[in-house]
Design an enzyme around this catalytic site. Structure first.
Site, mmCIF file in Angstrom:
data_model
loop_
_atom_site.group_PDB
_atom_site.id
_atom_site.type_symbol
_atom_site.label_atom_id
_atom_site.label_comp_id
_atom_site.label_asym_id
_atom_site.label_seq_id
_atom_site.Cartn_x
_atom_site.Cartn_y
_atom_site.Cartn_z
ATOM 1 N N PHE A 255 0.819 -1.226 0.000
ATOM 2 C CA PHE A 255 0.000 0.000 0.000
ATOM 3 C C PHE A 255 0.846 1.267 0.000
ATOM 4 C CE2 PHE A 255 -4.604 -0.556 0.040
ATOM 5 C CZ PHE A 255 -4.611 -1.925 -0.223
ATOM 6 N N CYS A 266 -15.283 1.437 -0.468
ATOM 7 C CA CYS A 266 -14.939 1.245 0.951
ATOM 8 C C CYS A 266 -14.115 2.378 1.558
ATOM 9 C CB CYS A 266 -14.200 -0.063 1.109
ATOM 10 S SG CYS A 266 -15.137 -1.432 0.432
ATOM 11 N N LYS A 269 -15.796 5.932 1.768
ATOM 12 C CA LYS A 269 -17.000 5.867 2.612
ATOM 13 C C LYS A 269 -16.614 5.640 4.086
ATOM 14 C CE LYS A 269 -19.429 1.823 2.677
ATOM 15 N NZ LYS A 269 -19.992 1.189 3.832
HETATM 16 C C1 UGA Z 1 -10.400 -2.363 0.584
HETATM 17 C C2 UGA Z 1 -9.497 -3.069 1.586
HETATM 18 O O1 UGA Z 1 -8.200 -3.288 1.006
HETATM 19 C C3 UGA Z 1 -10.074 -4.421 2.020
HETATM 20 O O2 UGA Z 1 -9.254 -5.001 3.029
HETATM 21 C C4 UGA Z 1 -11.482 -4.188 2.558
HETATM 22 O O3 UGA Z 1 -12.117 -5.416 2.912
HETATM 23 C C5 UGA Z 1 -12.333 -3.495 1.512
HETATM 24 O O4 UGA Z 1 -11.711 -2.234 1.149
HETATM 25 C C6 UGA Z 1 -13.691 -3.243 2.108
HETATM 26 O O5 UGA Z 1 -13.785 -2.528 3.107
HETATM 27 O O6 UGA Z 1 -14.657 -3.893 1.657
HETATM 28 P P1 UGA Z 1 -10.853 -2.573 -2.061
HETATM 29 O O7 UGA Z 1 -11.577 -1.269 -1.905
HETATM 30 O O8 UGA Z 1 -11.517 -3.694 -2.772
HETATM 31 O O9 UGA Z 1 -10.464 -3.160 -0.601
HETATM 32 O O10 UGA Z 1 -9.508 -2.314 -2.850
HETATM 33 P P2 UGA Z 1 -7.982 -1.957 -2.492
HETATM 34 O O11 UGA Z 1 -7.118 -2.939 -3.169
HETATM 35 O O12 UGA Z 1 -7.782 -1.777 -1.048
HETATM 36 O O13 UGA Z 1 -7.805 -0.557 -3.247
HETATM 37 C C7 UGA Z 1 -8.560 0.580 -2.886
HETATM 38 C C8 UGA Z 1 -8.080 1.804 -3.640
HETATM 39 O O14 UGA Z 1 -6.790 2.193 -3.197
HETATM 40 C C9 UGA Z 1 -7.956 1.597 -5.159
HETATM 41 O O15 UGA Z 1 -8.464 2.742 -5.822
HETATM 42 C C10 UGA Z 1 -6.469 1.461 -5.395
HETATM 43 O O16 UGA Z 1 -6.064 1.890 -6.679
HETATM 44 C C11 UGA Z 1 -5.923 2.381 -4.313
HETATM 45 N N1 UGA Z 1 -4.546 2.016 -3.905
HETATM 46 C C12 UGA Z 1 -4.293 0.854 -3.274
HETATM 47 C C13 UGA Z 1 -3.517 2.905 -4.168
HETATM 48 O O17 UGA Z 1 -3.730 3.990 -4.743
HETATM 49 N N2 UGA Z 1 -2.244 2.575 -3.776
HETATM 50 C C14 UGA Z 1 -1.964 1.417 -3.135
HETATM 51 O O18 UGA Z 1 -0.775 1.192 -2.785
HETATM 52 C C15 UGA Z 1 -3.002 0.530 -2.879
#
Ligand code: UGA
Length: 422
Positions: A255, A266, A269
């Protein structure tokens, strides 16, 4: 075990199909008849890798059923998972309407039943909601007592879209918030075969662990984006910096991908909901507010960079590669692409867009965008990369102007290449 899942959304389906794949008997309830019919045919209403194949297998084996009849499903269950949505209200607080309705229906169904199931809240709810909203409604509608006639747990979900099933089978931890020991014991039995720590807590603590996890991850992203914005001005690649700091075990390499910020259903929100709760109890959550504020403006930084090479986009063809909030999903909720495309259209640009999964969904918000193949997008006057789909690595960027929000290194072959934070 006999499990019913109330709410066949993304979490409900991944949980239901996951537990059915482990040999449990699962019945998934949703009020949307069309969705239920699709599920019965083995058709997923969302795009999620591997989930469709697993759905077909568990249907064939008879381990998974779908229905609109909540009452018959929950009356016969050992465990009832509430997996309905908890959308944001305009003030950031969460809307508990679906939770309340599910609790009423479960209460009504348990009224004349001799069954003593454990009701498990999996939906993301603010600390206090399970005991303050779900339990009293079920007790009122069933005439029964929580902890005596039925069990209650709160079991937050940590799986990611695009990785749902693999996250389901390989969680880092399982958190069980329990009203009483029996409820927790029943739920822990269900997770018996998972090889990860199982943490048993109070219900309120489990609810907070979910918010704190998402808020921390969102903070990590806004942090690295802030460092990235500084790096960009200093001519430093933030990805090398992230590698350097991520080798410190206390920080970890995950991350720390800088870019145009987080979207999805998620993080935005949940951070807003945590801010709203804090304010309600008289605490000013300055750090969390900064996390959100930085994330609001981060997508537009891409357009500032575009301005360096194209001072006026009016009448210019601007190509957009990727519309989803992340790869391997068709979800565009709170995707940075929405802000960027809205602003481009406002400034009079002609927007051409391609996404492998989300063009139909995006069309509903932006009918004026020209949806086309990735190759046609590359014929634009400038190209913006907004999602890191693997297929974008194979495109031919030679001679193009590319502004990259997601670090697709292959695009560096472009005539002009700018990364948002590198
Ligand atoms: C996130 C959490 O990672 C899960 O653990 C959680 O269960 C879920 O929310 C939820 O509450 O239901 P998700 O939203 O599916 O999961 O996706 P992520 O992989 O966490 O990415 C979220 C956002 O962060 C994306 O737009 C992604 O591009 C961005 N991101 C992620 C970054 O900009 N940089 C990173 O290093 C990682």
């Amino acid at each position: 075990m006999k499990i019913s899942i109330v709410g066949a959304g993304y979490v409900g389906l991944a949980t239901g199909v996951g537990f059915a794949s482990m040999g449990n008997s699962v019945i998934c309830v949703d009020s949307d008849g069309a969705k239920v019919e699709k599920l019965k045919q083995g058709v997923l209403p969302i795009y999620e890798p591997m989930l469709g194949e697993h759905l077909q297998k568990v249907l064939e084996k008879g381990y998974f059923k779908a229905t609109t009849n909540l009452s018959s499903a929950v009356r016969d269950s050992d465990i009832i998972f509430i997996c309905v949505g908890t959308p944001s209200k305009p003030d950031g607080t969460i809307d508990l309407n679906f939770i309340e309705q599910a609790s009423k229906d479960i209460g009504d169904a348990l009224k004349d039943s001799g069954n003593q199931p454990v009701v498990v809240v999996k939906s993301t709810v603010v600390p206090g909601a399970t005991e303050g909203v779900v339990v009293p409604i079920i007790e009122r509608h069933s005439g029964k007592k929580a902890g005596a006639d039925f069990g209650v747990c709160m079991n937050p979900e940590f799986l990611r879209e695009g990785n749902a099933l693999s996250d389901f089978f390989n969680p880092d931890r399982v958190v069980i918030g329990e009203l009483d020991q029996r409820s927790g014991d029943v739920l822990e039995r269900l997770y018996h075969d998972f090889k990860c720590p199982i943490l048993r807590t109070s219900i309120k603590t489990a609810e907070m662990i979910k918010y704190a996890s998402n808020a921390f991850l969102a903070t990590k992203i806004s942090f690295i984006n802030e460092i990235g914005n500084i790096c960009k001005r200093l001519g430093i690649d933030v990805y090398e910096v992230a590698k350097g700091i991520g080798l410190d075990k206390r920080i970890s390499p995950y991350f720390l991908n800088a870019g145009i910020g987080f979207g999805g259903s998620c993080f935005p929100k949940d951070v807003r909901a945590l801010i709203a709760i804090a304010k309600k109890i008289g605490y000013e959550p300055k750090l969390l507010e900064s996390v959100i504020n930085l994330n609001e403006t981060q997508p537009l930084r891409l357009l500032e960079l575009l301005k360096k090479h194209m001072p006026d986009v009016r009448g210019k063809k601007i190509g957009v590669l990727g519309l989803t909030f992340k790869p391997e999903t068709d979800d565009i909720r709170e995707a940075p692409s929405i802000k960027i495309v809205r602003e481009l259209l406002k400034q009079g640009a002609v927007v051409k867009a391609y996404d492998p999964k989300a063009m139909d969904g995006f069309k509903k918000i932006f009918p004026k965008v020209k949806y086309c193949s990735a190759e046609e997008v590359l014929e634009s006057d400038a190209v913006l990369i907004l999602t890191e789909w693997d297929e974008f690595k194979k495109l031919d960027y030679l001679g193009k102007i590319v502004i990259d929000g997601r670090k697709i290194d292959e695009a560096k072959s472009a005539r002009v290449y700018e990364g948002v934070c590198w």
